[in-house]
Motif scaffolding. Structure first.
Motif, mmCIF file in Angstrom:
data_model
loop_
_atom_site.group_PDB
_atom_site.id
_atom_site.type_symbol
_atom_site.label_atom_id
_atom_site.label_comp_id
_atom_site.label_asym_id
_atom_site.label_seq_id
_atom_site.Cartn_x
_atom_site.Cartn_y
_atom_site.Cartn_z
ATOM 1 N N ASP A 52 8.899 48.646 -8.728
ATOM 2 C CA ASP A 52 8.347 49.592 -9.684
ATOM 3 C C ASP A 52 8.044 48.791 -10.948
ATOM 4 O O ASP A 52 8.956 48.265 -11.582
ATOM 5 C CB ASP A 52 9.367 50.699 -9.962
ATOM 6 C CG ASP A 52 8.777 51.870 -10.708
ATOM 7 O OD1 ASP A 52 7.540 52.020 -10.681
ATOM 8 O OD2 ASP A 52 9.548 52.629 -11.299
ATOM 9 N N GLY A 53 6.767 48.627 -11.283
ATOM 10 C CA GLY A 53 6.393 47.834 -12.448
ATOM 11 C C GLY A 53 4.918 47.503 -12.427
ATOM 12 O O GLY A 53 4.155 48.052 -11.632
ATOM 13 N N THR A 54 4.529 46.597 -13.300
ATOM 14 C CA THR A 54 3.139 46.147 -13.380
ATOM 15 C C THR A 54 3.094 44.643 -13.144
ATOM 16 O O THR A 54 4.126 43.979 -13.064
ATOM 17 C CB THR A 54 2.540 46.452 -14.768
ATOM 18 O OG1 THR A 54 3.249 45.696 -15.749
ATOM 19 C CG2 THR A 54 2.611 47.934 -15.087
ATOM 20 N N TYR A 55 1.894 44.097 -13.099
ATOM 21 C CA TYR A 55 1.695 42.673 -12.861
ATOM 22 C C TYR A 55 2.511 41.826 -13.832
ATOM 23 O O TYR A 55 3.051 40.793 -13.464
ATOM 24 C CB TYR A 55 0.206 42.343 -12.977
ATOM 25 C CG TYR A 55 -0.121 40.933 -12.578
ATOM 26 C CD1 TYR A 55 -0.381 40.621 -11.254
ATOM 27 C CD2 TYR A 55 -0.148 39.907 -13.511
ATOM 28 C CE1 TYR A 55 -0.666 39.323 -10.872
ATOM 29 C CE2 TYR A 55 -0.430 38.606 -13.141
ATOM 30 C CZ TYR A 55 -0.691 38.320 -11.818
ATOM 31 O OH TYR A 55 -0.972 37.041 -11.442
ATOM 32 N N ASP A 56 2.607 42.267 -15.072
ATOM 33 C CA ASP A 56 3.278 41.485 -16.112
ATOM 34 C C ASP A 56 4.740 41.855 -16.349
ATOM 35 O O ASP A 56 5.348 41.364 -17.306
ATOM 36 C CB ASP A 56 2.510 41.633 -17.432
ATOM 37 C CG ASP A 56 1.113 41.053 -17.332
ATOM 38 O OD1 ASP A 56 0.950 40.023 -16.653
ATOM 39 O OD2 ASP A 56 0.187 41.627 -17.916
ATOM 40 N N THR A 57 5.330 42.700 -15.505
ATOM 41 C CA THR A 57 6.733 43.077 -15.692
ATOM 42 C C THR A 57 7.612 41.829 -15.609
ATOM 43 O O THR A 57 7.615 41.142 -14.582
ATOM 44 C CB THR A 57 7.174 44.098 -14.626
ATOM 45 O OG1 THR A 57 6.381 45.270 -14.741
ATOM 46 C CG2 THR A 57 8.644 44.461 -14.792
ATOM 47 N N PRO A 58 8.341 41.528 -16.683
ATOM 48 C CA PRO A 58 9.199 40.335 -16.655
ATOM 49 C C PRO A 58 10.504 40.591 -15.913
ATOM 50 O O PRO A 58 10.944 41.726 -15.769
ATOM 51 C CB PRO A 58 9.473 40.085 -18.144
ATOM 52 C CG PRO A 58 9.390 41.436 -18.771
ATOM 53 C CD PRO A 58 8.362 42.203 -17.979
ATOM 54 N N GLY A 59 11.111 39.521 -15.441
ATOM 55 C CA GLY A 59 12.466 39.586 -14.905
ATOM 56 C C GLY A 59 12.635 40.136 -13.508
ATOM 57 O O GLY A 59 13.767 40.395 -13.097
ATOM 58 N N LEU A 60 11.545 40.320 -12.757
ATOM 59 C CA LEU A 60 11.720 40.793 -11.385
ATOM 60 C C LEU A 60 12.361 39.678 -10.557
ATOM 61 O O LEU A 60 11.923 38.532 -10.605
ATOM 62 C CB LEU A 60 10.374 41.189 -10.773
ATOM 63 C CG LEU A 60 9.676 42.383 -11.420
ATOM 64 C CD1 LEU A 60 8.308 42.596 -10.778
ATOM 65 C CD2 LEU A 60 10.526 43.629 -11.302
ATOM 66 N N PRO A 61 13.406 39.993 -9.790
ATOM 67 C CA PRO A 61 14.072 38.944 -9.014
ATOM 68 C C PRO A 61 13.160 38.411 -7.909
ATOM 69 O O PRO A 61 12.428 39.161 -7.286
ATOM 70 C CB PRO A 61 15.286 39.645 -8.425
ATOM 71 C CG PRO A 61 15.257 41.046 -8.841
ATOM 72 C CD PRO A 61 14.026 41.282 -9.650
ATOM 73 N N GLU A 62 13.214 37.116 -7.715
ATOM 74 C CA GLU A 62 12.438 36.474 -6.649
ATOM 75 C C GLU A 62 13.361 35.610 -5.808
ATOM 76 O O GLU A 62 14.407 35.158 -6.281
ATOM 77 C CB GLU A 62 11.341 35.597 -7.244
ATOM 78 C CG GLU A 62 10.297 36.395 -8.006
ATOM 79 C CD GLU A 62 9.084 35.549 -8.338
ATOM 80 O OE1 GLU A 62 8.550 34.903 -7.413
ATOM 81 O OE2 GLU A 62 8.670 35.549 -9.497
ATOM 82 N N LEU A 63 12.963 35.378 -4.583
ATOM 83 C CA LEU A 63 13.728 34.468 -3.739
ATOM 84 C C LEU A 63 13.668 33.076 -4.355
ATOM 85 O O LEU A 63 12.626 32.667 -4.890
ATOM 86 C CB LEU A 63 13.153 34.427 -2.326
ATOM 87 C CG LEU A 63 13.272 35.705 -1.500
ATOM 88 C CD1 LEU A 63 12.580 35.527 -0.162
ATOM 89 C CD2 LEU A 63 14.719 36.073 -1.285
ATOM 90 N N PRO A 64 14.758 32.329 -4.262
ATOM 91 C CA PRO A 64 14.759 30.977 -4.817
ATOM 92 C C PRO A 64 14.003 29.990 -3.929
ATOM 93 O O PRO A 64 13.518 30.340 -2.854
ATOM 94 C CB PRO A 64 16.246 30.637 -4.874
ATOM 95 C CG PRO A 64 16.865 31.463 -3.809
ATOM 96 C CD PRO A 64 16.042 32.724 -3.719
#
Length: 84
Positions: A52-64
């Motif tokens: 839930d967010g937009t293209y520029d949403t900061p801090g979304l967790p990603e796989l390392p």
């Protein structure tokens, strides 16, 4: 609005199943709205997560980034925003 994060890696030859298992063991906190994992020839693994967010949403967790013993090159990452 929904944003999808795509994570794609190519395993060291013959380690595709190991890379697939490694991705399944990687937690994301918080959990995404949806998470799907795919495989392809040449030991490629793709993980797509929806947030839930937009293209520029900061801090979304990603796989390392996996260790160099597991992948032949750096992970490719893309971010897409829903238009529907």
């Amino acid at each position: 609005m929904t944003v999808a994060l795509m994570w794609e890696a190519r395993a060291v030859e013959g380690r595709g199943e190991d890379l697939l298992a490694w991705t399944a063991d990687q937690p994301l906190d918080p959990a995404p709205l949806r998470r799907e994992t795919f495989r392809a020839p040449e030991d490629r693994v793709l993980v797509i997560t929806w947030w839930d967010g937009t293209y520029d949403t900061p801090g979304l967790p990603e796989l390392p980034e996996p260790g160099p013993d597991l992948v032949r090159r750096a992970v490719h990452r893309w971010r897409f925003e829903s238009v529907g």
